[in-house]
Design a protein around this motif. Structure first.
Motif, PDB file in Angstrom:
ATOM      1  N   GLU A  28       1.358   6.105   7.508  1.00 52.51           N
ATOM      2  CA  GLU A  28       2.447   6.264   6.545  1.00 52.51           C
ATOM      3  C   GLU A  28       2.583   5.016   5.675  1.00 52.51           C
ATOM      4  N   ALA A  29       2.474   3.837   6.291  1.00 52.66           N
ATOM      5  CA  ALA A  29       2.564   2.586   5.530  1.00 52.66           C
ATOM      6  C   ALA A  29       1.345   2.416   4.621  1.00 52.66           C
ATOM      7  N   VAL A  30       0.157   2.791   5.098  1.00 57.41           N
ATOM      8  CA  VAL A  30      -1.047   2.725   4.261  1.00 57.41           C
ATOM      9  C   VAL A  30      -0.846   3.593   3.023  1.00 57.41           C
ATOM     10  N   HIS A  31      -0.294   4.787   3.211  1.00 54.98           N
ATOM     11  CA  HIS A  31      -0.045   5.685   2.084  1.00 54.98           C
ATOM     12  C   HIS A  31       0.886   5.028   1.064  1.00 54.98           C
ATOM     13  N   MET A  32       1.966   4.416   1.518  1.00 52.88           N
ATOM     14  CA  MET A  32       2.915   3.821   0.588  1.00 52.88           C
ATOM     15  C   MET A  32       2.355   2.567  -0.080  1.00 52.88           C
ATOM     16  N   ILE A  33       1.528   1.817   0.627  1.00 52.88           N
ATOM     17  CA  ILE A  33       0.858   0.674  -0.011  1.00 52.88           C
ATOM     18  C   ILE A  33      -0.018   1.183  -1.145  1.00 52.88           C
ATOM     19  N   ASP A  34      -0.691   2.305  -0.913  1.00 50.56           N
ATOM     20  CA  ASP A  34      -1.507   2.925  -1.960  1.00 50.56           C
ATOM     21  C   ASP A  34      -0.636   3.350  -3.140  1.00 50.56           C
ATOM     22  N   VAL A  35       0.503   3.974  -2.869  1.00 49.52           N
ATOM     23  CA  VAL A  35       1.422   4.402  -3.933  1.00 49.52           C
ATOM     24  C   VAL A  35       1.878   3.206  -4.762  1.00 49.52           C
ATOM     25  N   PHE A  36       2.110   2.069  -4.109  1.00 46.43           N
ATOM     26  CA  PHE A  36       2.583   0.877  -4.802  1.00 46.43           C
ATOM     27  C   PHE A  36       1.452   0.043  -5.391  1.00 46.43           C
ATOM     28  N   GLY A  37       0.260   0.612  -5.504  1.00 45.37           N
ATOM     29  CA  GLY A  37      -0.841  -0.057  -6.186  1.00 45.37           C
ATOM     30  C   GLY A  37      -1.872  -0.696  -5.276  1.00 45.37           C
ATOM     31  N   GLY A  38      -1.781  -0.483  -3.972  1.00 43.21           N
ATOM     32  CA  GLY A  38      -2.795  -0.994  -3.047  1.00 43.21           C
ATOM     33  C   GLY A  38      -2.591  -2.426  -2.607  1.00 43.21           C
ATOM     34  N   THR A  39      -1.440  -3.006  -2.930  1.00 43.29           N
ATOM     35  CA  THR A  39      -1.176  -4.395  -2.581  1.00 43.29           C
ATOM     36  C   THR A  39       0.181  -4.519  -1.901  1.00 43.29           C
ATOM     37  N   LEU A  40       0.235  -5.302  -0.817  1.00 41.07           N
ATOM     38  CA  LEU A  40       1.511  -5.582  -0.158  1.00 41.07           C
ATOM     39  C   LEU A  40       1.465  -6.998   0.384  1.00 41.07           C
ATOM     40  N   HIS A  41       2.539  -7.734   0.128  1.00 35.66           N
ATOM     41  CA  HIS A  41       2.686  -9.090   0.639  1.00 35.66           C
ATOM     42  C   HIS A  41       3.929  -9.121   1.513  1.00 35.66           C
ATOM     43  N   CYS A  42       3.777  -9.643   2.727  1.00 37.52           N
ATOM     44  CA  CYS A  42       4.855  -9.695   3.701  1.00 37.52           C
ATOM     45  C   CYS A  42       5.274 -11.153   3.865  1.00 37.52           C
ATOM     46  N   PRO A  61       3.342 -14.308  -2.875  1.00 37.79           N
ATOM     47  CA  PRO A  61       4.238 -15.453  -2.706  1.00 37.79           C
ATOM     48  C   PRO A  61       3.461 -16.746  -2.930  1.00 37.79           C
ATOM     49  N   LYS A  62       4.155 -17.884  -2.991  1.00 37.14           N
ATOM     50  CA  LYS A  62       3.503 -19.154  -3.289  1.00 37.14           C
ATOM     51  C   LYS A  62       2.471 -19.552  -2.238  1.00 37.14           C
ATOM     52  N   LYS A  63       2.836 -19.498  -0.984  1.00 37.27           N
ATOM     53  CA  LYS A  63       1.907 -19.872   0.089  1.00 37.27           C
ATOM     54  C   LYS A  63       1.667 -18.649   0.959  1.00 37.27           C
ATOM     55  N   TYR A  64       0.444 -18.141   0.929  1.00 34.20           N
ATOM     56  CA  TYR A  64       0.159 -16.944   1.705  1.00 34.20           C
ATOM     57  C   TYR A  64      -1.242 -17.006   2.299  1.00 34.20           C
ATOM     58  N   LEU A  65      -1.475 -16.140   3.263  1.00 33.26           N
ATOM     59  CA  LEU A  65      -2.794 -15.988   3.874  1.00 33.26           C
ATOM     60  C   LEU A  65      -3.308 -14.597   3.530  1.00 33.26           C
ATOM     61  N   GLU A  66      -4.474 -14.529   2.918  1.00 34.93           N
ATOM     62  CA  GLU A  66      -5.088 -13.243   2.612  1.00 34.93           C
ATOM     63  C   GLU A  66      -5.680 -12.685   3.892  1.00 34.93           C
ATOM     64  N   CYS A  67      -5.390 -11.433   4.183  1.00 31.63           N
ATOM     65  CA  CYS A  67      -5.809 -10.815   5.441  1.00 31.63           C
ATOM     66  C   CYS A  67      -7.011  -9.898   5.232  1.00 31.63           C
ATOM     67  N   LEU A  68      -7.732  -9.659   6.299  1.00 27.32           N
ATOM     68  CA  LEU A  68      -8.864  -8.732   6.296  1.00 27.32           C
ATOM     69  C   LEU A  68      -8.380  -7.396   6.840  1.00 27.32           C
ATOM     70  N   VAL A  69      -8.531  -6.343   6.043  1.00 33.26           N
ATOM     71  CA  VAL A  69      -8.088  -5.011   6.434  1.00 33.26           C
ATOM     72  C   VAL A  69      -9.283  -4.222   6.948  1.00 33.26           C
ATOM     73  N   ARG A  85     -10.521   2.388  -3.575  1.00 33.29           N
ATOM     74  CA  ARG A  85      -9.982   1.077  -3.915  1.00 33.29           C
ATOM     75  C   ARG A  85      -9.736   0.271  -2.647  1.00 33.29           C
ATOM     76  N   GLU A  86      -9.835  -1.037  -2.789  1.00 36.02           N
ATOM     77  CA  GLU A  86      -9.548  -1.897  -1.649  1.00 36.02           C
ATOM     78  C   GLU A  86      -8.050  -2.118  -1.538  1.00 36.02           C
ATOM     79  N   MET A  87      -7.591  -2.226  -0.314  1.00 35.70           N
ATOM     80  CA  MET A  87      -6.196  -2.502  -0.058  1.00 35.70           C
ATOM     81  C   MET A  87      -6.062  -3.992   0.231  1.00 35.70           C
ATOM     82  N   ALA A  88      -5.115  -4.657  -0.442  1.00 38.08           N
ATOM     83  CA  ALA A  88      -4.907  -6.086  -0.248  1.00 38.08           C
ATOM     84  C   ALA A  88      -3.571  -6.310   0.451  1.00 38.08           C
ATOM     85  N   ILE A  89      -3.627  -6.956   1.605  1.00 37.49           N
ATOM     86  CA  ILE A  89      -2.416  -7.295   2.348  1.00 37.49           C
ATOM     87  C   ILE A  89      -2.458  -8.784   2.633  1.00 37.49           C
TER      88      ILE A  89
END
Length: 155
Positions: A28-42, A61-69, A85-89
């Protein structure tokens, strides 16, 4: 916001945080990340009924860690998105050590459709009732992020 029933076709993914373990993102969260353009920052910040509020954004955000999905089956990026498309979290450096073993979900909670951390085993103590804040209670007059209607906030 109504979501199509095809949402069930999205596969849960595992997100590896460099140097800090991993967490699971439900279909469900993957689907919504896709709806919001494939990118989510927590990230975490001040406010909420506890010392640290939990936030989500479509901008970095200013200081973040790019994750491997990866898909649960072990396939790399692009996991779960229908069009390839790739998903970026990403996660903030402050939040990263708290997410090992966590589960990110999207659903209707407290009359709001929003992202929610279903579980955060690395955080000691009890989360706030609406799961929007972590840490020690911030005081009786501290606002609930659900009452404030905070959803996606672009930092």
């Amino acid at each position: 916001m109504s979501r199509p029933s095809a949402m069930a076709s999205f596969t849960a993914v595992v997100v590896q945080i460099p140097g800090h373990g991993s967490f699971t993102v439900t279909g469900e969260a993957v689907h919504m990340i896709d709806v919001f353009g494939g990118t989510l920052h927590c990230y975490q910040g001040s406010a909420g009924c506890r010392k640290q509020g939990l936030y989500f954004s479509r901008t970095e955000p200013k200081k973040y860690l790019e994750c491997l999905v990866t898909e649960l089956s072990g396939h790399e990026s692009g996991a779960g998105l229908d069009d390839g498309r790739e998903m970026a979290i990403s996660v903030s450096r402050e939040l990263a050590p708290k997410l090992d073993g966590a589960v990110l979900h999207f659903g209707n909670y407290n009359k709001m459709e929003r992202f929610i951390w279903l579980s955060m085993p690395s955080v000691p103590g009890h989360p706030c009732v609406c799961r929007r804040s972590i840490g020690a209670p911030a005081g009786k007059r501290s606002p609930c992020l659900d009452d404030s209607g905070v959803g996606l906030s672009d930092v």
